[in-house]
Design a protein around this motif. Structure first.
Motif, PDB file in Angstrom:
ATOM      1  N   GLY A 326      39.034  46.522  48.868  1.00 25.93           N
ATOM      2  CA  GLY A 326      38.684  45.196  48.391  1.00 25.93           C
ATOM      3  C   GLY A 326      37.214  45.082  48.045  1.00 25.93           C
ATOM      4  N   LEU A 327      36.841  43.973  47.428  1.00 22.54           N
ATOM      5  CA  LEU A 327      35.478  43.770  46.939  1.00 22.54           C
ATOM      6  C   LEU A 327      34.547  43.157  47.981  1.00 22.54           C
ATOM      7  CD1 LEU A 327      36.320  42.345  43.407  1.00 22.54           C
ATOM      8  CD2 LEU A 327      35.680  44.668  43.996  1.00 22.54           C
ATOM      9  N   CYS A 328      35.092  42.637  49.077  1.00 22.60           N
ATOM     10  CA  CYS A 328      34.238  41.975  50.066  1.00 22.60           C
ATOM     11  C   CYS A 328      33.198  42.924  50.624  1.00 22.60           C
ATOM     12  CB  CYS A 328      35.091  41.396  51.198  1.00 22.60           C
ATOM     13  SG  CYS A 328      36.244  40.125  50.638  1.00 22.60           S
ATOM     14  N   ASN A 329      33.597  44.168  50.895  1.00 28.10           N
ATOM     15  CA  ASN A 329      32.655  45.137  51.475  1.00 28.10           C
ATOM     16  C   ASN A 329      31.492  45.407  50.540  1.00 28.10           C
ATOM     17  OD1 ASN A 329      34.197  45.356  53.755  1.00 28.10           O
ATOM     18  ND2 ASN A 329      35.353  47.134  53.010  1.00 28.10           N
ATOM     19  N   LYS A 330      31.755  45.393  49.229  1.00 30.95           N
ATOM     20  CA  LYS A 330      30.673  45.627  48.281  1.00 30.95           C
ATOM     21  C   LYS A 330      29.686  44.479  48.311  1.00 30.95           C
ATOM     22  CE  LYS A 330      29.545  46.354  43.408  1.00 30.95           C
ATOM     23  NZ  LYS A 330      28.436  47.249  43.746  1.00 30.95           N
ATOM     24  N   ARG A 331      30.197  43.226  48.366  1.00 24.44           N
ATOM     25  CA  ARG A 331      29.287  42.063  48.383  1.00 24.44           C
ATOM     26  C   ARG A 331      28.439  42.066  49.650  1.00 24.44           C
ATOM     27  NH1 ARG A 331      33.800  39.069  46.387  1.00 24.44           N
ATOM     28  NH2 ARG A 331      34.093  38.132  48.463  1.00 24.44           N
ATOM     29  N   ALA A 332      29.041  42.520  50.761  1.00 34.09           N
ATOM     30  CA  ALA A 332      28.284  42.545  52.015  1.00 34.09           C
ATOM     31  C   ALA A 332      27.176  43.578  51.987  1.00 34.09           C
ATOM     32  CB  ALA A 332      29.234  42.831  53.176  1.00 34.09           C
TER      33      ALA A 332
END
Length: 334
Positions: A326-332
């Motif tokens: 998912g993309l959440c880890n990238k934003r974090a």
């Protein structure tokens, strides 16, 4: 009804057509084969695009018009010839004319001994010999042939001047006719490498033709696979295109600048629709099926090019996220 014996080859008519503008390989095909050819072209072109998408085509090949100039040294003139009429061509035409589907497989191969690695008919020999006035002025540095006898015989007749002059001649497994399914026709099988070498001493079979496996003289035909990937249901269109592309890679890596190749119609169809771009370049399509008639010779210039930059390649960094984390880890982490 019961299968008929292989028909006697008809006498060669006066004035065998040999110039490509007087004959059309696709038009000469049966209605049944024309449907198959159109479907194969669609699949070959789709497989080419898929291979490019997955980065499996780092080497690209394009036809050049005679007037086109290129600074690249990776240009070769290739003289492709489809074998002359073979005994199997006559038999298949007779089967279609009688309303039967041609069937010469492992379970009835003893009924058609002449269809195992069939030779040229008298007409096929004449078609090959008719090319000699054209090939006499060619100066190839290498002769290449499919290991099937109809192609070998065509090479020796069509390029007789070069053979007599001692130009090296080799047989190559990858430019043989395509194999389809897990029970391909017996006329697309060959004799053992040892038997072929004993019959055609002018040709080298040792380097690029698979050796026998015990009593199996033709491993590719017997196993119905490809050296370059998985064939779960036997020979398939992807294998045909992959074999053709690898053959072209080998051909273009050779030191010779002018080469003659004797081969088969469906191999050439897979090569031109699945491994080569037309002169208009990437994304263009050939205006008509690239189907040679028997005994047809075409001389082409092929240039090797680098694969073009891929648009949107920056998006590759999202692949693992979109199908997993998912993309959440990238934003974090940003």
């Amino acid at each position: 009804g019961p299968r008929q014996p292989v028909p006697t080859c008809p006498a060669l008519p006066t004035g065998v057509p040999t110039r490509m503008e007087t004959r059309n390989g696709f038009a000469e095909s049966s209605a049944e084969d024309q449907v198959r050819i159109k479907n194969w072209i669609v699949r070959f072109e789709a497989i080419k695009q898929t291979a490019e998408f997955y980065g499996r085509r780092p080497r690209r090949f394009q036809l050049l018009e005679d007037a086109q100039e290129t600074p690249s040294m990776r240009v070769k003139r290739i003289h492709f010839v489809r074998h002359g009429e073979g005994k199997h061509n006559v038999w298949r035409a007779a089967e279609f004319a009688a309303g039967r589907t041609p069937h010469a497989k492992r379970n009835n191969m003893t009924d058609f001994p002449e269809l195992h690695d069939p030779r040229l008919t008298d007409r096929g020999q004449a078609e090959a010999k008719a090319l000699q006035p054209t090939t006499r002025d060619m100066q190839p540095q290498l002769l290449v042939t499919s290991p099937l006898r109809r192609a070998v015989e065509t090479l020796l007749l069509a390029f007789k001047n070069s053979v007599d002059a001692g130009v090296p001649a080799v047989a190559h497994e990858l430019c043989r006719e395509t194999l389809r399914g897990n029970d391909p026709s017996i006329y697309d099988s060959r004799l053992s490498r040892e038997a072929l070498q004993a019959e055609f001493r002018q040709i080298c079979f040792d380097s690029y033709v698979l050796p026998s496996e015990g009593e199996i003289g033709d491993p590719l035909w017997w196993h119905c696979g490809s050296p370059f990937g998985r064939c779960e249901l036997g020979g398939n269109d992807a294998a045909s295109v992959e074999n053709a592309w690898h053959f072209l890679c080998w051909l273009m890596a050779r030191p010779e600048s002018e080469i003659c190749v004797a081969t088969h119609s469906l191999f050439l169809l897979a090569l031109f629709h699945g491994a080569v771009d037309p002169p208009q370049g990437l994304g263009a399509s050939f205006p008509s099926p690239q189907l040679w008639h028997t005994g047809e010779l075409r001389s082409v210039r092929i240039v090797e090019l680098e694969a073009p930059p891929a648009s949107g390649s920056c998006l590759l960094e999202y692949a693992a996220m979109l199908d997993g984390t998912g993309l959440c880890n990238k934003r974090a982490s940003d």
